[in-house]
Design an enzyme around this catalytic site. Structure first.
Site, PDB file in Angstrom:
ATOM      1  NE  ARG A 150      46.335 -54.715 -35.467  1.00  0.00           N
ATOM      2  CZ  ARG A 150      45.896 -54.569 -36.366  1.00  0.00           C
ATOM      3  NH1 ARG A 150      46.114 -55.515 -37.382  1.00  0.00           N
ATOM      4  NH2 ARG A 150      44.763 -53.855 -36.567  1.00  0.00           N
ATOM      5  CG  PHE A 191      37.322 -62.839 -38.474  1.00  0.00           C
ATOM      6  CD1 PHE A 191      36.797 -62.041 -39.459  1.00  0.00           C
ATOM      7  CD2 PHE A 191      38.355 -62.581 -37.410  1.00  0.00           C
ATOM      8  CE1 PHE A 191      37.396 -60.701 -39.468  1.00  0.00           C
ATOM      9  CE2 PHE A 191      38.665 -61.091 -37.562  1.00  0.00           C
ATOM     10  CZ  PHE A 191      38.294 -60.298 -38.337  1.00  0.00           C
ATOM     11  CG  ASP A 214      42.604 -56.267 -36.097  1.00  0.00           C
ATOM     12  OD1 ASP A 214      42.821 -56.591 -37.349  1.00  0.00           O
ATOM     13  OD2 ASP A 214      41.975 -55.652 -35.560  1.00  0.00           O
ATOM     14  CD  GLU A 250      45.967 -55.439 -47.045  1.00  0.00           C
ATOM     15  OE1 GLU A 250      46.458 -55.277 -45.960  1.00  0.00           O
ATOM     16  OE2 GLU A 250      44.853 -54.899 -47.059  1.00  0.00           O
ATOM     17  CG  ASP A 251      45.907 -57.932 -43.441  1.00  0.00           C
ATOM     18  OD1 ASP A 251      45.414 -57.377 -44.527  1.00  0.00           O
ATOM     19  OD2 ASP A 251      45.401 -57.551 -42.342  1.00  0.00           O
ATOM     20  CG  ASP A 257      36.674 -60.579 -46.427  1.00  0.00           C
ATOM     21  OD1 ASP A 257      36.443 -61.554 -46.978  1.00  0.00           O
ATOM     22  OD2 ASP A 257      36.120 -60.068 -45.419  1.00  0.00           O
ATOM     23  CE  LYS A 280      46.866 -49.641 -35.633  1.00  0.00           C
ATOM     24  NZ  LYS A 280      46.385 -49.844 -34.089  1.00  0.00           N
ATOM     25  N   GLY A 281      47.691 -54.339 -40.659  1.00  0.00           N
ATOM     26  CA  GLY A 281      47.698 -55.881 -40.546  1.00  0.00           C
ATOM     27  C   GLY A 281      48.738 -56.565 -41.382  1.00  0.00           C
TER      28      GLY A 281
HETATM   29  P1  IMP Z   1      38.458 -56.245 -47.807  1.00  0.00           P
HETATM   30  O1  IMP Z   1      38.534 -54.858 -48.527  1.00  0.00           O
HETATM   31  O2  IMP Z   1      37.135 -56.943 -47.759  1.00  0.00           O
HETATM   32  O3  IMP Z   1      39.099 -57.125 -49.003  1.00  0.00           O
HETATM   33  O4  IMP Z   1      39.319 -56.420 -46.784  1.00  0.00           O
HETATM   34  C1  IMP Z   1      40.606 -56.326 -46.478  1.00  0.00           C
HETATM   35  C2  IMP Z   1      40.872 -56.055 -44.686  1.00  0.00           C
HETATM   36  O5  IMP Z   1      39.660 -56.551 -43.987  1.00  0.00           O
HETATM   37  C3  IMP Z   1      42.013 -56.596 -44.442  1.00  0.00           C
HETATM   38  O6  IMP Z   1      42.992 -55.636 -44.778  1.00  0.00           O
HETATM   39  C4  IMP Z   1      41.660 -56.879 -43.052  1.00  0.00           C
HETATM   40  O7  IMP Z   1      42.076 -55.445 -42.250  1.00  0.00           O
HETATM   41  C5  IMP Z   1      40.295 -56.850 -42.884  1.00  0.00           C
HETATM   42  N1  IMP Z   1      39.774 -58.432 -42.749  1.00  0.00           N
HETATM   43  C6  IMP Z   1      39.119 -58.997 -43.690  1.00  0.00           C
HETATM   44  N2  IMP Z   1      38.886 -60.349 -43.187  1.00  0.00           N
HETATM   45  C7  IMP Z   1      39.836 -60.511 -42.040  1.00  0.00           C
HETATM   46  C8  IMP Z   1      39.813 -61.712 -41.459  1.00  0.00           C
HETATM   47  O8  IMP Z   1      39.554 -62.862 -41.775  1.00  0.00           O
HETATM   48  N3  IMP Z   1      40.887 -61.420 -40.310  1.00  0.00           N
HETATM   49  C9  IMP Z   1      41.107 -60.332 -40.029  1.00  0.00           C
HETATM   50  N4  IMP Z   1      41.164 -58.822 -40.715  1.00  0.00           N
HETATM   51  C10 IMP Z   1      40.223 -59.238 -41.816  1.00  0.00           C
HETATM   52 MG    MG Z   2      44.140 -54.428 -43.220  1.00  0.00          MG
END
Ligand code: IMP
Ligand code: MG
Length: 178
Positions: free
Chosen positions: A165, A152, A159, A99-100, A103, A42-43
């Site tokens: 959100r 974060f 979220d 994508e939002d 990370d 949803k992000g």
């Molecule tokens: P990744 O797989 O670690 O790159 O994470 C990506 C997903 O983790 C994003 O699509 C978010 O849903 C969540 N996420 C990672 N860091 C944050 C943050 O700082 N705030 C909110 N959601 C996050």
């Molecule tokens: Mg996400």
């Protein structure tokens, strides 16, 4: 853990200025090619809604995927699964994944592998926040709203435990155990 405080990072105006600039970059990159914009629920929903409207070309289809992960409340886990796939046949199409946040990079690495297996004509990535602190998978986004080293982040679709959100700006969430 609960949210103890929200520290303003980027205002709604800061975000809109970046979104407009990204729309221009996307216009310049694709020229008159048609493309399919795929948002990650949803992000990315709010960023997606603004970004697609910053693209001036009319030949843009919209679609969505949704990710889930096992044993982790955010999706920052190496075990990513897709709980909703696209409705569109992406074969031979130019796909822009929206994508939002990136990370660790595991979610995006998973999505990249999935979309490349659909025999797309091209795959590019637009991300609101590119966060480097915990990067594990080698992922480079093509269009980046904001580069951040740590924290974060919530608001504008992002979220913490489904909260925040709806906030129009981006904030760093300070977390505290209750
Ligand atoms: P990744 O797989 O670690 O790159 O994470 C990506 C997903 O983790 C994003 O699509 C978010 O849903 C969540 N996420 C990672 N860091 C944050 C943050 O700082 N705030 C909110 N959601 C996050
Ligand atoms: Mg996400």
């Amino acid at each position: 853990m609960e949210i103890k405080a929200l520290h303003p990072l980027f205002t709604a105006e800061d975000i809109q200025a970046r979104v407009v600039a990204l729309g221009k970059e996307i216009d310049a990159t694709y020229g008159n090619e048609s493309l399919v914009a795929v948002g990650v629920l949803k992000g990315a929903s709010i960023f997606f809604a603004d970004l697609v409207r910053a693209i001036s070309k009319p030949r843009v289809e919209l679609d969505f995927v949704r990710l889930a992960s096992y044993g982790n409340e955010d999706v920052s886990s190496a075990e990513v699964v897709m709980s909703k796939s696209v409705d569109t046949d992406l074969g031979g199409k130019h796909v822009l994944l929206i994508e939002d946040i990136i990370d660790t990079g595991h979610s995006m690495a998973f999505l990249q592998k999935f979309f490349l297996s659909c025999n797309v004509a091209s795959l590019r990535i637009a991300v609101l926040v590119d966060k480097h602190e915990r990067r594990q998978a080698a992922i480079e986004a093509d269009f980046v709203g904001f580069q951040l080293s740590e924290g974060f982040i919530v608001g504008y679709g992002l979220d913490y435990a489904e909260q925040c959100r709806n906030l129009p700006g981006l904030y760093t969430a300070e977390l505290a155990s209750s």
